[in-house]
Design a protein around this motif. Sequence first.
Motif, PDB file in Angstrom:
ATOM      1  N   THR A  19      52.892  64.138  32.502  1.00  0.00           N
ATOM      2  CA  THR A  19      53.912  63.091  32.477  1.00  0.00           C
ATOM      3  C   THR A  19      54.290  62.713  31.057  1.00  0.00           C
ATOM      4  O   THR A  19      53.503  62.878  30.116  1.00  0.00           O
ATOM      5  CB  THR A  19      53.432  61.823  33.207  1.00  0.00           C
ATOM      6  N   LEU A  20      55.501  62.197  30.924  1.00  0.00           N
ATOM      7  CA  LEU A  20      55.950  61.590  29.676  1.00  0.00           C
ATOM      8  C   LEU A  20      56.824  60.402  30.039  1.00  0.00           C
ATOM      9  O   LEU A  20      57.746  60.525  30.852  1.00  0.00           O
ATOM     10  CB  LEU A  20      56.737  62.571  28.810  1.00  0.00           C
ATOM     11  N   SER A  71      59.739  63.303  34.339  1.00  0.00           N
ATOM     12  CA  SER A  71      58.864  63.499  33.184  1.00  0.00           C
ATOM     13  C   SER A  71      59.295  64.681  32.326  1.00  0.00           C
ATOM     14  O   SER A  71      58.938  64.764  31.150  1.00  0.00           O
ATOM     15  CB  SER A  71      57.419  63.707  33.657  1.00  0.00           C
ATOM     16  N   GLN A  72      60.050  65.616  32.896  1.00  0.00           N
ATOM     17  CA  GLN A  72      60.518  66.774  32.144  1.00  0.00           C
ATOM     18  C   GLN A  72      61.850  66.521  31.432  1.00  0.00           C
ATOM     19  O   GLN A  72      62.309  67.366  30.659  1.00  0.00           O
ATOM     20  CB  GLN A  72      60.683  67.975  33.079  1.00  0.00           C
ATOM     21  N   LEU A  77      65.919  68.118  27.839  1.00  0.00           N
ATOM     22  CA  LEU A  77      67.187  67.774  27.177  1.00  0.00           C
ATOM     23  C   LEU A  77      67.068  67.872  25.654  1.00  0.00           C
ATOM     24  O   LEU A  77      68.060  68.153  24.975  1.00  0.00           O
ATOM     25  CB  LEU A  77      67.626  66.378  27.593  1.00  0.00           C
ATOM     26  N   THR A  78      65.868  67.643  25.113  1.00  0.00           N
ATOM     27  CA  THR A  78      65.681  67.863  23.670  1.00  0.00           C
ATOM     28  C   THR A  78      65.915  69.335  23.332  1.00  0.00           C
ATOM     29  O   THR A  78      66.580  69.669  22.346  1.00  0.00           O
ATOM     30  CB  THR A  78      64.266  67.442  23.238  1.00  0.00           C
ATOM     31  N   LEU A  79      65.382  70.223  24.149  1.00  0.00           N
ATOM     32  CA  LEU A  79      65.589  71.653  23.945  1.00  0.00           C
ATOM     33  C   LEU A  79      67.068  72.014  24.075  1.00  0.00           C
ATOM     34  O   LEU A  79      67.620  72.737  23.240  1.00  0.00           O
ATOM     35  CB  LEU A  79      64.761  72.443  24.957  1.00  0.00           C
ATOM     36  N   SER A  80      67.703  71.507  25.115  1.00  0.00           N
ATOM     37  CA  SER A  80      69.113  71.806  25.329  1.00  0.00           C
ATOM     38  C   SER A  80      69.971  71.281  24.185  1.00  0.00           C
ATOM     39  O   SER A  80      70.880  71.964  23.692  1.00  0.00           O
ATOM     40  CB  SER A  80      69.565  71.190  26.653  1.00  0.00           C
ATOM     41  N   ARG A  81      69.693  70.062  23.742  1.00  0.00           N
ATOM     42  CA  ARG A  81      70.453  69.452  22.624  1.00  0.00           C
ATOM     43  C   ARG A  81      70.285  70.266  21.344  1.00  0.00           C
ATOM     44  O   ARG A  81      71.251  70.531  20.622  1.00  0.00           O
ATOM     45  CB  ARG A  81      69.940  68.030  22.427  1.00  0.00           C
ATOM     46  N   MET A  82      69.059  70.691  21.055  1.00  0.00           N
ATOM     47  CA  MET A  82      68.811  71.480  19.846  1.00  0.00           C
ATOM     48  C   MET A  82      69.555  72.817  19.914  1.00  0.00           C
ATOM     49  O   MET A  82      70.201  73.237  18.938  1.00  0.00           O
ATOM     50  CB  MET A  82      67.312  71.716  19.677  1.00  0.00           C
ATOM     51  N   LEU A  83      69.473  73.495  21.050  1.00  0.00           N
ATOM     52  CA  LEU A  83      70.166  74.775  21.197  1.00  0.00           C
ATOM     53  C   LEU A  83      71.677  74.594  21.102  1.00  0.00           C
ATOM     54  O   LEU A  83      72.381  75.438  20.533  1.00  0.00           O
ATOM     55  CB  LEU A  83      69.804  75.408  22.540  1.00  0.00           C
ATOM     56  N   ARG A  84      72.184  73.515  21.656  1.00  0.00           N
ATOM     57  CA  ARG A  84      73.638  73.237  21.617  1.00  0.00           C
ATOM     58  C   ARG A  84      74.126  73.118  20.186  1.00  0.00           C
ATOM     59  O   ARG A  84      75.222  73.580  19.846  1.00  0.00           O
ATOM     60  CB  ARG A  84      73.903  71.937  22.381  1.00  0.00           C
TER      61      ARG A  84
END
Length: 632
Positions: A19-20, A71-72, A77-84
């Motif tokens: 969880t996060l 929790s994911q 979204l951090t990964l998606s934002r960085m790749l974007r």
Amino acid sequence: ALLRLASLAYYPITFTFTTLKSPLIKDFDDLLKLCDDPEKNPFLPFYLERIPPLMEACKPELVGISITTASQMVGGLTLSRMLRRLYPTIHLTLGGRHMLRLGQSLRELPGYFEAFCNSIVMGSGELALEALISGLKEGRSLESVPNLLRVDAGKVMESDREENIPITEVPAPDFSDLPLEQYLSPTPIVPLRLSEGCYWGKCTFCSRYDTRRFATITPKTAVDQMEDVQRKFAVSAFAINDDCLTPVYLEAVAKEILARGLHVGISLWCKPVAQFTADRLQLLARAGVRLVRWGVETGHPRILKLMNKGTDLEETREVLLASSRAGIWNHATMILGFPTETLEEARETIAFLDRNQDRIHSSILFQFSLLSHSYIVRNPGDFDIVNIDEPLTPFSYEHPFECRSGMNREGFDDFWRWAARHRVDTIYGHPLWYYLRNREYLLLYAARYGRKHTAQWKVCVKGHIVFKAGDRLEIMVKRPEEIPAQLLDMISGLIEAGGEVGLSWIRENLRDAFLIGFALEEGRVVGTLTHKRPKEKYLKYLRKKTDLDLTGYLERGYTYLRPEYRGRGIADRILKALMQGSPGRSIYITIRMDNKDAIALGLRNGMKLAARFINERTGHEIGLFTSTSHTA
């Protein structure tokens, strides 16, 4: 504990293995800030170090990210934002159950797409991804791609086509791209999906209330997939996470497993209905089912009726007992704070866990959440709900609400804190399974060591040292006036949890007892036996039933031992200490003649059967045993 310590570096974010939670996210702007902040976001530095070399190696034109739980969301979204930002020419598509649940919010947030992705697959992704790949490759418009959200001219557009491959046509899962040997597990555990939808689909609290038809792959196909995955990836543990599978279907799967001689460990989600007979559960256990997460939800019949679970509490108890006797670990999910639930009804749910610890080996408590698309949201008046607000953030599907009856917020919060402590401290006594924090790990323990041994492992809170139930035991014998009130309450609560005696006189009888024996471990009362002063009215009743004059005798009773402590001679130790404290006294005890363990305990310690009689109220045959010779 180490992960909680590590999360302090990212306060107020907290994270565990699975969880996060971040109170920083209240709206879209907060989400953007967190995804771009390497100081507060634990994922971003890791991604910046690890992802670019991977991207350079494979040079993808399309990247898909599945976000299945809340929790994911931050990690995905951090990964998606960085790749974007780093790879603007790559098409980024998102999917997963959490995205599907947020569908309405996403339709109203065109800025979401600019910040995170080019498209979102809503629902099943097999046909959508195939059409998306084809459209991107050929440079065609994406408007014909099924199940897709995208932005066109600043407006969120939705495909007018919804297409799904029936589960019966979905191929076996492929785990070849996953480094299973690197996961923090002694043996790989993989998920399998055998169905779509829920065969019941009528639980009033569920967000998937009556939304999809139910379908399964054939039992043969299910076991084909297990066999294929086991052969290719050396997997022996399977988490079957379907919402609900029928007893008849699971029986057919179990027979197929046994016919092929597969050796597997399986966890399931199930609804405790009477069709789970003792024979069926024995069959499931022989086929490798080691853990079942049962949707029990409540211990109060009125609340259960409001939930529309299609279950009955007495049937539930019978199913769980049969499952436990088959050697299966029973994990119960429970919901507290259901609309109109009173404090007394909520306490009954906790008492249900306590009374049934012999068949509910672990449990989890959930606070009720009012979910979008549930029956309750659509019919609030049926649950005395007078006001429903929109979710607090665009990234939630839980609605704040007001209910005219039941516990208020402050009262519930106080009860929740007590219930959470009571479950761990008193009912289960700091069990190892609680500290595993992961049901997949629990599956591995149950599969390797069995239900009985897994239940016996405890954790010493001070040093987080694992020990076996009974290894730190103290046997004590005291007069009632010598026992502190708090400890006497714990003894009384243990007897009440046993559920085999009338509750109305327990506390008074304990205060008036001759001698009380009990076992303590880590401050928890785990067993008790009492020499009581019998009431004159009861002695007259026994004389009428048996012709025995028991004047001057002490009555032995209130015998109870927590399930995980049984079979280690602890009851004998308490009894011997009690007898040493009552020298020269004549003792009698009444025992149901079908209670073989209690009879054996008495016979081992000098008691003899003196008479038998029938309890007219219950219909049970009762044996009267004494410490002096009588003719039965």
